[in-house]
Design a protein around this motif. Sequence first.
Motif, PDB file in Angstrom:
ATOM      1  N   ALA A   1       0.834  -1.201   0.000  1.00 29.04           N
ATOM      2  CA  ALA A   1       0.000   0.000   0.000  1.00 29.04           C
ATOM      3  C   ALA A   1       0.870   1.253   0.000  1.00 29.04           C
ATOM      4  O   ALA A   1       0.583   2.222  -0.712  1.00 29.04           O
ATOM      5  CB  ALA A   1      -0.928   0.004   1.211  1.00 29.04           C
ATOM      6  N   LEU A   2       1.944   1.229   0.783  1.00 29.33           N
ATOM      7  CA  LEU A   2       2.847   2.376   0.830  1.00 29.33           C
ATOM      8  C   LEU A   2       3.535   2.594  -0.522  1.00 29.33           C
ATOM      9  O   LEU A   2       3.645   3.729  -0.999  1.00 29.33           O
ATOM     10  CB  LEU A   2       3.892   2.180   1.928  1.00 29.33           C
ATOM     11  N   ILE A   3       3.951   1.529  -1.157  1.00 29.52           N
ATOM     12  CA  ILE A   3       4.576   1.636  -2.481  1.00 29.52           C
ATOM     13  C   ILE A   3       3.591   2.235  -3.485  1.00 29.52           C
ATOM     14  O   ILE A   3       3.941   3.119  -4.269  1.00 29.52           O
ATOM     15  CB  ILE A   3       5.087   0.259  -2.951  1.00 29.52           C
ATOM     16  N   CYS A   4       2.354   1.759  -3.452  1.00 25.86           N
ATOM     17  CA  CYS A   4       1.334   2.298  -4.366  1.00 25.86           C
ATOM     18  C   CYS A   4       1.076   3.775  -4.094  1.00 25.86           C
ATOM     19  O   CYS A   4       0.934   4.574  -5.027  1.00 25.86           O
ATOM     20  CB  CYS A   4       0.036   1.512  -4.224  1.00 25.86           C
ATOM     21  N   ASP A   5       1.018   4.151  -2.815  1.00 24.10           N
ATOM     22  CA  ASP A   5       0.798   5.558  -2.464  1.00 24.10           C
ATOM     23  C   ASP A   5       1.961   6.427  -2.932  1.00 24.10           C
ATOM     24  O   ASP A   5       1.743   7.517  -3.475  1.00 24.10           O
ATOM     25  CB  ASP A   5       0.600   5.717  -0.953  1.00 24.10           C
ATOM     26  N   PHE A   6       3.189   5.960  -2.728  1.00 22.19           N
ATOM     27  CA  PHE A   6       4.351   6.725  -3.182  1.00 22.19           C
ATOM     28  C   PHE A   6       4.321   6.881  -4.702  1.00 22.19           C
ATOM     29  O   PHE A   6       4.628   7.953  -5.217  1.00 22.19           O
ATOM     30  CB  PHE A   6       5.642   6.043  -2.743  1.00 22.19           C
ATOM     31  N   ALA A   7       3.964   5.836  -5.407  1.00 17.07           N
ATOM     32  CA  ALA A   7       3.899   5.913  -6.868  1.00 17.07           C
ATOM     33  C   ALA A   7       2.809   6.876  -7.309  1.00 17.07           C
ATOM     34  O   ALA A   7       3.024   7.695  -8.210  1.00 17.07           O
ATOM     35  CB  ALA A   7       3.652   4.529  -7.450  1.00 17.07           C
ATOM     36  N   GLU A   8       1.652   6.796  -6.670  1.00 13.97           N
ATOM     37  CA  GLU A   8       0.529   7.648  -7.070  1.00 13.97           C
ATOM     38  C   GLU A   8       0.742   9.118  -6.707  1.00 13.97           C
ATOM     39  O   GLU A   8       0.532  10.005  -7.530  1.00 13.97           O
ATOM     40  CB  GLU A   8      -0.759   7.151  -6.410  1.00 13.97           C
ATOM     41  N   PHE A   9       1.162   9.384  -5.477  1.00 16.33           N
ATOM     42  CA  PHE A   9       1.236  10.765  -5.008  1.00 16.33           C
ATOM     43  C   PHE A   9       2.559  11.454  -5.346  1.00 16.33           C
ATOM     44  O   PHE A   9       2.592  12.637  -5.646  1.00 16.33           O
ATOM     45  CB  PHE A   9       0.997  10.834  -3.497  1.00 16.33           C
ATOM     46  N   TYR A  10       3.668  10.714  -5.286  1.00 22.29           N
ATOM     47  CA  TYR A  10       4.975  11.331  -5.466  1.00 22.29           C
ATOM     48  C   TYR A  10       5.703  10.872  -6.726  1.00 22.29           C
ATOM     49  O   TYR A  10       6.791  11.353  -7.003  1.00 22.29           O
ATOM     50  CB  TYR A  10       5.866  11.014  -4.250  1.00 22.29           C
ATOM     51  N   HIS A  11       5.161   9.908  -7.436  1.00 20.64           N
ATOM     52  CA  HIS A  11       5.813   9.337  -8.621  1.00 20.64           C
ATOM     53  C   HIS A  11       7.178   8.735  -8.264  1.00 20.64           C
ATOM     54  O   HIS A  11       8.124   8.826  -9.031  1.00 20.64           O
ATOM     55  CB  HIS A  11       5.930  10.359  -9.748  1.00 20.64           C
ATOM     56  N   ILE A  12       7.230   8.133  -7.072  1.00 26.63           N
ATOM     57  CA  ILE A  12       8.418   7.423  -6.614  1.00 26.63           C
ATOM     58  C   ILE A  12       8.112   5.939  -6.739  1.00 26.63           C
ATOM     59  O   ILE A  12       7.187   5.437  -6.102  1.00 26.63           O
ATOM     60  CB  ILE A  12       8.769   7.793  -5.160  1.00 26.63           C
ATOM     61  N   TYR A  13       8.871   5.251  -7.549  1.00 22.88           N
ATOM     62  CA  TYR A  13       8.600   3.846  -7.826  1.00 22.88           C
ATOM     63  C   TYR A  13       9.525   2.895  -7.077  1.00 22.88           C
ATOM     64  O   TYR A  13       9.269   1.700  -7.032  1.00 22.88           O
ATOM     65  CB  TYR A  13       8.666   3.600  -9.337  1.00 22.88           C
ATOM     66  N   ASN A  14      10.604   3.430  -6.508  1.00 23.59           N
ATOM     67  CA  ASN A  14      11.494   2.616  -5.688  1.00 23.59           C
ATOM     68  C   ASN A  14      11.981   3.491  -4.535  1.00 23.59           C
ATOM     69  O   ASN A  14      12.958   4.232  -4.677  1.00 23.59           O
ATOM     70  CB  ASN A  14      12.671   2.091  -6.505  1.00 23.59           C
ATOM     71  N   TYR A  15      11.312   3.394  -3.424  1.00 24.60           N
ATOM     72  CA  TYR A  15      11.658   4.269  -2.307  1.00 24.60           C
ATOM     73  C   TYR A  15      13.006   3.918  -1.674  1.00 24.60           C
ATOM     74  O   TYR A  15      13.550   4.688  -0.898  1.00 24.60           O
ATOM     75  CB  TYR A  15      10.544   4.311  -1.256  1.00 24.60           C
ATOM     76  N   TYR A  16      13.580   2.784  -2.038  1.00 21.50           N
ATOM     77  CA  TYR A  16      14.907   2.406  -1.541  1.00 21.50           C
ATOM     78  C   TYR A  16      16.003   3.312  -2.111  1.00 21.50           C
ATOM     79  O   TYR A  16      17.117   3.352  -1.592  1.00 21.50           O
ATOM     80  CB  TYR A  16      15.234   0.944  -1.891  1.00 21.50           C
ATOM     81  N   ASP A  17      15.689   4.044  -3.168  1.00 29.42           N
ATOM     82  CA  ASP A  17      16.655   4.955  -3.769  1.00 29.42           C
ATOM     83  C   ASP A  17      16.833   6.245  -2.965  1.00 29.42           C
ATOM     84  O   ASP A  17      17.694   7.057  -3.291  1.00 29.42           O
ATOM     85  CB  ASP A  17      16.226   5.332  -5.196  1.00 29.42           C
ATOM     86  N   TYR A  18      16.027   6.446  -1.945  1.00 23.22           N
ATOM     87  CA  TYR A  18      16.026   7.693  -1.191  1.00 23.22           C
ATOM     88  C   TYR A  18      16.465   7.444   0.249  1.00 23.22           C
ATOM     89  O   TYR A  18      16.289   6.349   0.785  1.00 23.22           O
ATOM     90  CB  TYR A  18      14.621   8.309  -1.200  1.00 23.22           C
ATOM     91  N   PRO A  19      17.000   8.482   0.909  1.00 22.90           N
ATOM     92  CA  PRO A  19      17.387   8.334   2.323  1.00 22.90           C
ATOM     93  C   PRO A  19      16.172   8.033   3.203  1.00 22.90           C
ATOM     94  O   PRO A  19      15.056   8.473   2.916  1.00 22.90           O
ATOM     95  CB  PRO A  19      17.979   9.696   2.688  1.00 22.90           C
ATOM     96  N   VAL A  20      16.399   7.295   4.265  1.00 25.11           N
ATOM     97  CA  VAL A  20      15.324   6.869   5.164  1.00 25.11           C
ATOM     98  C   VAL A  20      14.561   8.072   5.717  1.00 25.11           C
ATOM     99  O   VAL A  20      13.322   8.045   5.789  1.00 25.11           O
ATOM    100  CB  VAL A  20      15.894   6.010   6.318  1.00 25.11           C
ATOM    101  N   GLU A  21      15.277   9.125   6.098  1.00 22.84           N
ATOM    102  CA  GLU A  21      14.620  10.302   6.678  1.00 22.84           C
ATOM    103  C   GLU A  21      13.661  10.942   5.668  1.00 22.84           C
ATOM    104  O   GLU A  21      12.561  11.370   6.020  1.00 22.84           O
ATOM    105  CB  GLU A  21      15.654  11.350   7.132  1.00 22.84           C
ATOM    106  N   TYR A  22      14.084  10.977   4.416  1.00 25.49           N
ATOM    107  CA  TYR A  22      13.264  11.564   3.357  1.00 25.49           C
ATOM    108  C   TYR A  22      12.005  10.720   3.124  1.00 25.49           C
ATOM    109  O   TYR A  22      10.897  11.254   3.005  1.00 25.49           O
ATOM    110  CB  TYR A  22      14.094  11.676   2.075  1.00 25.49           C
ATOM    111  N   VAL A  23      12.167   9.411   3.107  1.00 30.04           N
ATOM    112  CA  VAL A  23      11.031   8.501   2.936  1.00 30.04           C
ATOM    113  C   VAL A  23      10.058   8.654   4.101  1.00 30.04           C
ATOM    114  O   VAL A  23       8.839   8.672   3.913  1.00 30.04           O
ATOM    115  CB  VAL A  23      11.517   7.037   2.791  1.00 30.04           C
TER     116      VAL A  23
END
Length: 121
Positions: free
Chosen positions: A8-30
């Motif tokens: 659900a979190l992955i889908c929300d990130f893709a829909e709202f932020y257009h982030i398809y792999n949240y592992y590419d970002y720092p933990v604090e930013y995620v």
Amino acid sequence: MIALDEDALICDFAEFYHIYNYYDYPVEYVAILANGLRDNSRIRHKERGLKVDISLLFLAHICDNTAINVYAKTKDAKAGRNKPASFVEVLTKEKEPKEKHREFNSGNDFDKEWERLKNGN
């Protein structure tokens, strides 16, 4: 949130932020982005135990209350029959599985049941 429902979190990130792999970002930013998700996001619904959007649930309550008010003035209400169905109940009830889970004590028991079902008994 990840432990609750990562999909659900992955889908929300893709829909709202257009982030398809949240592992590419720092933990604090995620974490900041996850905290900033709106109340109508999938993960927020999951946190609150909702199956549908809260605004849809409010509309369903309004419809149900209106239907009950109209129903209360009918002859059917006095006789206690033909009560209107509840939209809230339809939207919030758990789906029943098509077939219950079955267990067998041994492989032999399974084979017997398999044969019974194959023969149409």
